[in-house]
Write a protein that holds these residues in place. Structure first.
Motif, PDB file in Angstrom:
ATOM      1  N   VAL A 145       0.859  -1.182   0.000  1.00 41.87           N
ATOM      2  CA  VAL A 145       0.000   0.000   0.000  1.00 41.87           C
ATOM      3  C   VAL A 145       0.896   1.233   0.000  1.00 41.87           C
ATOM      4  CG1 VAL A 145      -1.730   1.326   1.283  1.00 41.87           C
ATOM      5  CG2 VAL A 145      -1.866  -1.172   1.244  1.00 41.87           C
ATOM      6  N   VAL A 146       0.588   2.186  -0.859  1.00 39.52           N
ATOM      7  CA  VAL A 146       1.315   3.458  -0.913  1.00 39.52           C
ATOM      8  C   VAL A 146       0.545   4.477  -0.075  1.00 39.52           C
ATOM      9  CG1 VAL A 146       2.082   5.342  -2.414  1.00 39.52           C
ATOM     10  CG2 VAL A 146       2.243   2.969  -3.202  1.00 39.52           C
ATOM     11  N   VAL A 147       1.256   5.246   0.741  1.00 43.14           N
ATOM     12  CA  VAL A 147       0.595   6.229   1.608  1.00 43.14           C
ATOM     13  C   VAL A 147       1.177   7.617   1.398  1.00 43.14           C
ATOM     14  CG1 VAL A 147      -0.166   6.715   3.964  1.00 43.14           C
ATOM     15  CG2 VAL A 147       0.426   4.386   3.329  1.00 43.14           C
ATOM     16  N   ASP A 148       0.305   8.603   1.289  1.00 37.85           N
ATOM     17  CA  ASP A 148       0.643  10.030   1.219  1.00 37.85           C
ATOM     18  C   ASP A 148       1.335  10.436  -0.068  1.00 37.85           C
ATOM     19  OD1 ASP A 148       0.957  12.774   2.247  1.00 37.85           O
ATOM     20  OD2 ASP A 148       3.077  12.250   2.285  1.00 37.85           O
ATOM     21  N   ARG A 149       2.473   9.817  -0.392  1.00 41.72           N
ATOM     22  CA  ARG A 149       3.237  10.248  -1.554  1.00 41.72           C
ATOM     23  C   ARG A 149       2.966   9.345  -2.754  1.00 41.72           C
ATOM     24  NH1 ARG A 149       9.167  12.309   0.591  1.00 41.72           N
ATOM     25  NH2 ARG A 149       8.366  13.944   1.934  1.00 41.72           N
ATOM     26  N   TYR A 150       2.324   9.913  -3.741  1.00 43.43           N
ATOM     27  CA  TYR A 150       1.999   9.157  -4.941  1.00 43.43           C
ATOM     28  C   TYR A 150       3.269   8.670  -5.630  1.00 43.43           C
ATOM     29  CZ  TYR A 150      -2.381  11.755  -4.386  1.00 43.43           C
ATOM     30  OH  TYR A 150      -3.528  12.301  -3.888  1.00 43.43           O
ATOM     31  N   ILE A 151       3.157   7.546  -6.299  1.00 39.31           N
ATOM     32  CA  ILE A 151       4.245   7.030  -7.116  1.00 39.31           C
ATOM     33  C   ILE A 151       3.772   7.004  -8.557  1.00 39.31           C
ATOM     34  CG2 ILE A 151       5.706   5.033  -7.632  1.00 39.31           C
ATOM     35  CD1 ILE A 151       5.656   4.303  -4.709  1.00 39.31           C
ATOM     36  N   GLU A 152       4.534   7.601  -9.446  1.00 39.79           N
ATOM     37  CA  GLU A 152       4.162   7.607 -10.856  1.00 39.79           C
ATOM     38  C   GLU A 152       4.418   6.234 -11.452  1.00 39.79           C
ATOM     39  OE1 GLU A 152       6.136  10.815 -12.822  1.00 39.79           O
ATOM     40  OE2 GLU A 152       4.924  12.342 -11.831  1.00 39.79           O
ATOM     41  N   SER A 153       3.356   5.587 -11.892  1.00 38.63           N
ATOM     42  CA  SER A 153       3.470   4.246 -12.446  1.00 38.63           C
ATOM     43  C   SER A 153       2.271   3.960 -13.336  1.00 38.63           C
ATOM     44  CB  SER A 153       3.554   3.204 -11.325  1.00 38.63           C
ATOM     45  OG  SER A 153       3.507   1.900 -11.849  1.00 38.63           O
ATOM     46  N   GLU A 154       2.493   3.169 -14.366  1.00 37.11           N
ATOM     47  CA  GLU A 154       1.393   2.733 -15.212  1.00 37.11           C
ATOM     48  C   GLU A 154       0.636   1.581 -14.557  1.00 37.11           C
ATOM     49  OE1 GLU A 154       2.961   1.813 -19.043  1.00 37.11           O
ATOM     50  OE2 GLU A 154       3.574   3.878 -19.469  1.00 37.11           O
TER      51      GLU A 154
END
Length: 332
Positions: A145-154
């Motif tokens: 799970v990613v929290v707070d900071r978005y990760i650029e990914s397709e």
């Protein structure tokens, strides 16, 4: 001293190894309460430490979660890690905490370490253009799970975020309603997606209100030093500034330090608005007016979501939480 084994406890308690294993793992087994207490007493006296690797080979689980944290010195992330750890403990999971310090090579190294430790899942607090977390975790079939900071990914992924657009819009309009027309914005580094989202939201709302001034924008790291340095650069331009909106509270702390040391009164000369609502925001003087992210709730929701994915094979989903304005003493 040799390692204490289940067989040692079983011999002393006069029961089978299976019985010892079931009791120590709190599994349902038809034994008396006296036997259960005796097994646990012997295990404690012998200082028995379970072999999690061996157990994981049979159960396919370690009950360990990994956290990739960008900056343990930032109170925002410290508070969030605390929430994650408390919720994980409730579900009988342990935590391995890895601090990347926004270094994507270090982040990748820690991800590989966590995978080698057979963690059941990972919570990713760092992210941005250089992050390869999603690709690495997806490739190794590790729930995350990613929290707070978005990760650029397709690739799709689960995440828990606060609505940055809404939070920044609330902040700009609040300052505008207070009569501020020369609002500076201190943004985070461009490589972080969350920093870009907050800046884009600021630019949009400021333009809608007819007060956007590119000269009143500075970029720096989400740190106290970053806030101090960016404020110095801003004030050396000699532009008219009646309010500064910092895109994190720690930056605001650094900015206020610079302003006060250089003879400016906050909020009489310049109003200051932060973003996050970390604990220390209410402890400094003057107390920091800020846009609050529900930090504890974000950490709690992230942990719950990850454990649902692990234990119940729940599908990926994104959760958005609402920010709110917390009025204190730094805006006049």
């Amino acid at each position: 001293m040799s390692k204490v084994r289940l067989a040692d406890i079983a011999k002393m308690a006069n029961v089978s190894k299976t019985t010892v294993s079931m009791v120590l793992n709190d599994k349902n087994i038809n034994v008396s309460e006296e036997t259960r207490k005796n097994i646990k007493r012997i295990a404690e006296e012998l200082n028995y430490i379970p072999d999690t690797v061996a157990r994981s080979l049979s159960t396919k689980k370690t009950n360990i979660l990994g956290i990739i944290n960008p900056d343990i010195e930032n109170p925002f992330f410290s508070e969030m890690v605390k929430a994650i750890e408390k919720k994980a403990e409730y579900y009988k999971y342990s935590i391995i905490l890895c601090n990347s310090y926004n270094d994507y090579k270090k982040e990748e190294k820690y991800l590989k370490l966590l995978i080698s430790k057979r963690v059941d899942g990972v919570i990713v607090l760092s992210g941005g253009k250089g992050s390869t977390a999603i690709d690495t975790l997806k490739k190794n079939k590790i729930p995350f799970v990613v929290v707070d900071r978005y990760i650029e990914s397709e690739e799709s992924y689960s995440g828990v975020f606060c609505d940055n657009d809404k939070g920044i819009d609330i902040g700009v309009r609040y300052l505008f309603d207070k009569g501020k027309r020369n609002i500076a914005f201190i943004r985070g580094e461009e490589e972080l997606t969350a920093a870009n989202l907050r800046y884009n939201a600021f630019e949009k709302t400021a333009k809608d209100l007819g007060i956007f001034n590119k000269n009143l924008v500075e970029e720096e790291s989400f740190t106290i030093e970053g806030g101090k340095n960016s404020t110095q650069k801003l004030m050396e331009k000699k532009e008219k500034v009646d309010a500064i909106f910092y895109s994190s509270d720690v930056m605001a702390l650094g900015g206020m330090k610079y302003l006060i040391r250089n003879g400016y009164k906050v909020p009489e000369d310049i109003s200051v608005l932060g973003y996050d609502n970390i604990n220390i925001a209410s402890l400094i003087e003057p107390e920091l007016t800020t846009i609050a992210q529900p930090i504890y709730e974000m950490g709690k929701k992230a942990c719950e979501l990850l454990i649902e994915m692990i234990d119940e094979q729940k599908e990926e989903k994104i959760i958005y939480l609402d920010p709110k304005l917390v009025e204190r003493s730094t805006v006049l």
